[in-house]
Motif scaffolding. Structure first.
Motif, short mmCIF file in Angstrom:
data_model
loop_
_atom_site.label_atom_id
_atom_site.label_comp_id
_atom_site.label_asym_id
_atom_site.label_seq_id
_atom_site.Cartn_x
_atom_site.Cartn_y
_atom_site.Cartn_z
N CYS A 88 0.81 -1.21 0.00
CA CYS A 88 0.00 0.00 0.00
C CYS A 88 0.85 1.27 0.00
O CYS A 88 0.34 2.35 -0.30
CB CYS A 88 -0.94 -0.01 1.20
N ASP A 89 2.12 1.16 0.34
CA ASP A 89 3.05 2.28 0.22
C ASP A 89 3.59 2.25 -1.21
O ASP A 89 4.38 1.39 -1.57
CB ASP A 89 4.19 2.12 1.24
N LYS A 90 3.15 3.20 -2.02
CA LYS A 90 3.49 3.15 -3.45
C LYS A 90 4.98 3.24 -3.72
O LYS A 90 5.47 2.64 -4.69
CB LYS A 90 2.74 4.27 -4.19
N PHE A 91 5.71 3.96 -2.88
CA PHE A 91 7.15 4.04 -3.08
C PHE A 91 7.81 2.71 -2.74
O PHE A 91 8.64 2.21 -3.50
CB PHE A 91 7.75 5.16 -2.21
N ASN A 105 -5.38 -6.87 -7.50
CA ASN A 105 -5.68 -6.21 -8.78
C ASN A 105 -4.42 -5.51 -9.25
O ASN A 105 -3.80 -4.75 -8.51
CB ASN A 105 -6.82 -5.21 -8.62
N ILE A 106 -4.02 -5.81 -10.48
CA ILE A 106 -2.78 -5.26 -11.03
C ILE A 106 -3.12 -4.40 -12.25
O ILE A 106 -3.87 -4.83 -13.13
CB ILE A 106 -1.81 -6.39 -11.43
N GLN A 107 -2.58 -3.20 -12.29
CA GLN A 107 -2.78 -2.29 -13.41
C GLN A 107 -1.46 -2.16 -14.16
O GLN A 107 -0.41 -1.93 -13.54
CB GLN A 107 -3.22 -0.92 -12.90
N LEU A 108 -1.52 -2.29 -15.48
CA LEU A 108 -0.31 -2.10 -16.28
C LEU A 108 -0.65 -1.52 -17.64
O LEU A 108 -1.81 -1.56 -18.07
CB LEU A 108 0.45 -3.42 -16.42
N ARG A 109 0.35 -0.97 -18.26
CA ARG A 109 0.21 -0.48 -19.64
C ARG A 109 1.14 -1.27 -20.55
O ARG A 109 2.28 -1.59 -20.15
CB ARG A 109 0.53 1.02 -19.73
N GLY A 163 7.13 -3.25 -23.72
CA GLY A 163 6.37 -4.36 -23.15
C GLY A 163 5.52 -3.89 -21.99
O GLY A 163 5.30 -2.69 -21.80
N PRO A 164 5.02 -4.82 -21.16
CA PRO A 164 4.16 -4.43 -20.05
C PRO A 164 4.92 -3.69 -18.96
O PRO A 164 5.97 -4.12 -18.52
CB PRO A 164 3.62 -5.78 -19.52
N VAL A 165 4.38 -2.54 -18.56
CA VAL A 165 4.95 -1.72 -17.48
C VAL A 165 3.89 -1.62 -16.38
O VAL A 165 2.77 -1.16 -16.63
CB VAL A 165 5.34 -0.33 -17.97
N VAL A 166 4.23 -2.06 -15.18
CA VAL A 166 3.26 -2.12 -14.09
C VAL A 166 3.03 -0.72 -13.50
O VAL A 166 3.97 -0.05 -13.08
CB VAL A 166 3.73 -3.10 -13.00
N ILE A 167 1.78 -0.32 -13.46
CA ILE A 167 1.40 0.98 -12.90
C ILE A 167 1.13 0.87 -11.40
O ILE A 167 1.44 1.77 -10.63
CB ILE A 167 0.14 1.52 -13.61
N GLY A 168 0.55 -0.25 -10.98
CA GLY A 168 0.26 -0.39 -9.56
C GLY A 168 -0.34 -1.74 -9.23
O GLY A 168 -0.95 -2.39 -10.08
N VAL A 169 -0.17 -2.15 -7.98
CA VAL A 169 -0.73 -3.40 -7.48
C VAL A 169 -1.55 -3.09 -6.24
O VAL A 169 -1.06 -2.45 -5.30
CB VAL A 169 0.37 -4.42 -7.12
N SER A 170 -2.80 -3.54 -6.21
CA SER A 170 -3.68 -3.33 -5.06
C SER A 170 -4.01 -4.69 -4.44
O SER A 170 -4.49 -5.58 -5.15
CB SER A 170 -4.98 -2.63 -5.48
N PRO A 171 -3.77 -4.87 -3.14
CA PRO A 171 -3.97 -6.17 -2.51
C PRO A 171 -5.41 -6.40 -2.04
O PRO A 171 -5.67 -6.75 -0.88
CB PRO A 171 -3.00 -6.12 -1.33
N HIS A 172 -6.36 -6.17 -2.92
CA HIS A 172 -7.76 -6.37 -2.58
C HIS A 172 -8.58 -6.51 -3.85
O HIS A 172 -8.06 -6.36 -4.97
CB HIS A 172 -8.29 -5.20 -1.73
N LEU A 173 -9.84 -6.81 -3.71
CA LEU A 173 -10.73 -6.95 -4.86
C LEU A 173 -10.89 -5.61 -5.58
O LEU A 173 -10.81 -4.56 -4.96
CB LEU A 173 -12.11 -7.42 -4.42
N PRO A 174 -11.13 -5.65 -6.90
CA PRO A 174 -11.45 -4.41 -7.60
C PRO A 174 -12.83 -3.94 -7.17
O PRO A 174 -13.67 -4.73 -6.73
CB PRO A 174 -11.44 -4.83 -9.07
N GLY A 175 -13.08 -2.65 -7.29
CA GLY A 175 -14.37 -2.11 -6.91
C GLY A 175 -15.45 -2.41 -7.93
O GLY A 175 -15.18 -2.68 -9.10
#
Length: 411
Positions: free
Chosen positions: A112-115, A265-269, A274-286
């Motif tokens: 949850c700490d993005k850095f 839930n993993i977000q990437l572009r 190739g795939p670059v990960v934007i963020g990982v959330s450790p819970h269900l998507p809304g």
């Protein structure tokens, strides 16, 4: 033994009612613990047991759960991240204390700490945007010049794109930095703010339970500087190689972050590199993502999540046959909603699965530049991408609303 109960920490307008309905189907009694239960209107509407407690105080939660165990057989604890990502870590701590199935709270907190997340992913060889952590305005400008404008500036904590903005020049950079570091932002972190490379390419959202990829969605965002998802389609159109690459990267993320027990839930572009990960959330998507996954793949994410946290046997067998998509309804101005109409006509369109408003007439609108700007959605489903898109557009064209401008409302 007492009545089998599922404890829900805080609530959520979309996923909250879905959890309560799924728990009822599984024969479970739900109890919500929240700082302000009245904030979640569905609790009173469905006569759900709710208890006021400081959910930011782990000791208070433990005492309340011990009290409830006198009457109930608590077999599972879960919660809703919403705006407060710390809820996910709190749930993990409670589960550990009571010996119940749950996530590793340490892994959740690091994620949850993005850095910290960026560092762990980069160290593991996962491709992420170039990034720097800044504590002062001068550092922000220096790091932005180092990365190259435009840059994405965001708080190190938070979700739903709250406080996230694309800054294309020094003036925009200075203004947004002042907003974040000046304390006006609810998710400001003592660690500072992140300055990141603006990566471009098709945006995908990957939903996982454990180490299994359940669904991959294609997301469509509005114009910068904000990042507001306007449309979501399951499954995304991908080649076999692209799908395998996305799955491999997603699993690498879980390994790097010490995840892999519950939902993620993993977000990437997909970029030139190739795939670059934007963020990982450790819970269900809304919501409405869980509804779309069920329509497209036949997997009920909410029910399977409850089975997971209560130790019940799960069934993640997928049978992808449909294309499901959601169009979000987003106002173009601040003000007061005079009227909303067309939902019944839109719902009558063949292939429309749901039309939902999040607001009522006379609701004040003060756009924030994040997910909270959405005032409703339409869901369409069919056997083809083109057909689903046509249905979605036909339904959306039938919906309308009127807003009386009020330029000072958002100040």
């Amino acid at each position: 033994m007492g009545i089998k109960a599922l404890i829900l920490i805080e609530g959520n307008r979309g996923n909250g009612p879905l959890h309560i309905q799924a728990a009822k189907r599984l024969g479970l009694h739900t109890i919500t613990l929240a700082v302000d239960p009245a904030r979640y209107e569905y609790l009173a509407a469905e006569s759900i047991e709710a208890i006021r407690v400081d959910t930011g105080n782990i000791d208070a939660l433990i005492r309340e759960c011990y009290r409830l165990r006198i009457t109930y057989d608590i077999i599972g604890i879960t919660g809703f991240a919403g705006d407060d990502v710390s809820v996910s870590a709190t749930v993990g701590k409670l589960c550990r204390h009571f010996g119940l199935p749950g996530p590793n709270p340490g892994s959740i907190e690091r994620c949850c700490d993005k850095f910290a997340q960026r560092q762990l992913l980069a160290e593991a060889g996962v491709s992420v945007p170039a990034f720097h952590l800044a504590a002062k305005a001068k550092e922000v400008e220096s790091f932005a010049m180092d990365i190259g404008m435009p840059v994405v500036v965001k708080p190190t904590l938070g979700s739903g794109s709250i406080g996230v903005r694309l800054c294309s020049n020094v003036d925009e950079l200075s203004a947004h930095t002042a907003s974040l570091l000046g304390g006006k932002h609810i998710w400001r972190s003592l660690r500072g703010i992140l300055i990141e490379e603006f990566v471009q390419g098709p945006h995908y959202s990957i939903d996982m339970i454990g180490k299994e990829v359940i669904g991959i969605a294609a997301l469509d965002f509005g114009r910068p500087p904000h990042f507001i998802c306007r449309e979501c389609t399951y499954p995304a159109v991908l080649t076999g190689d692209e799908r395998n690459s996305i799955s491999d990267v997603s699993l690498s993320c879980l390994r790097a972050l010490g995840l892999g027990w519950g939902p993620a839930n993993i977000q990437l572009r997909w970029t030139k590199r190739g795939p670059v990960v934007i963020g990982v959330s450790p819970h269900l998507p809304g919501s409405p993502a869980p509804e779309l996954v069920q329509l497209a793949y036949g997997v009920d994410l909410i029910t399977e999540h409850i089975k997971l946290v209560t130790g019940a046997q799960r069934s993640l067998r997928r049978s992808p046959t449909n294309i499901a998509a959601a169009r979000f309804l987003i106002p173009d101005r601040d003000g007061s909603v005079n009227w909303i109409e067309g939902d019944s006509r839109a719902a009558a369109v063949s292939g429309v699965a749901e039309v939902e408003w999040y607001i009522d007439p006379k609701t004040p609108i003060a756009r924030k530049g994040d997910y909270r700007d959405r005032i409703g959605h339409v869901i369409a489903v069919s056997t083809g991408h083109a057909q689903t898109r046509t249905i979605l557009q036909r339904a959306a064209d039938l919906i309308d609303w009127s807003i009386t401008p009020s330029p000072n409302l958002g100040e």
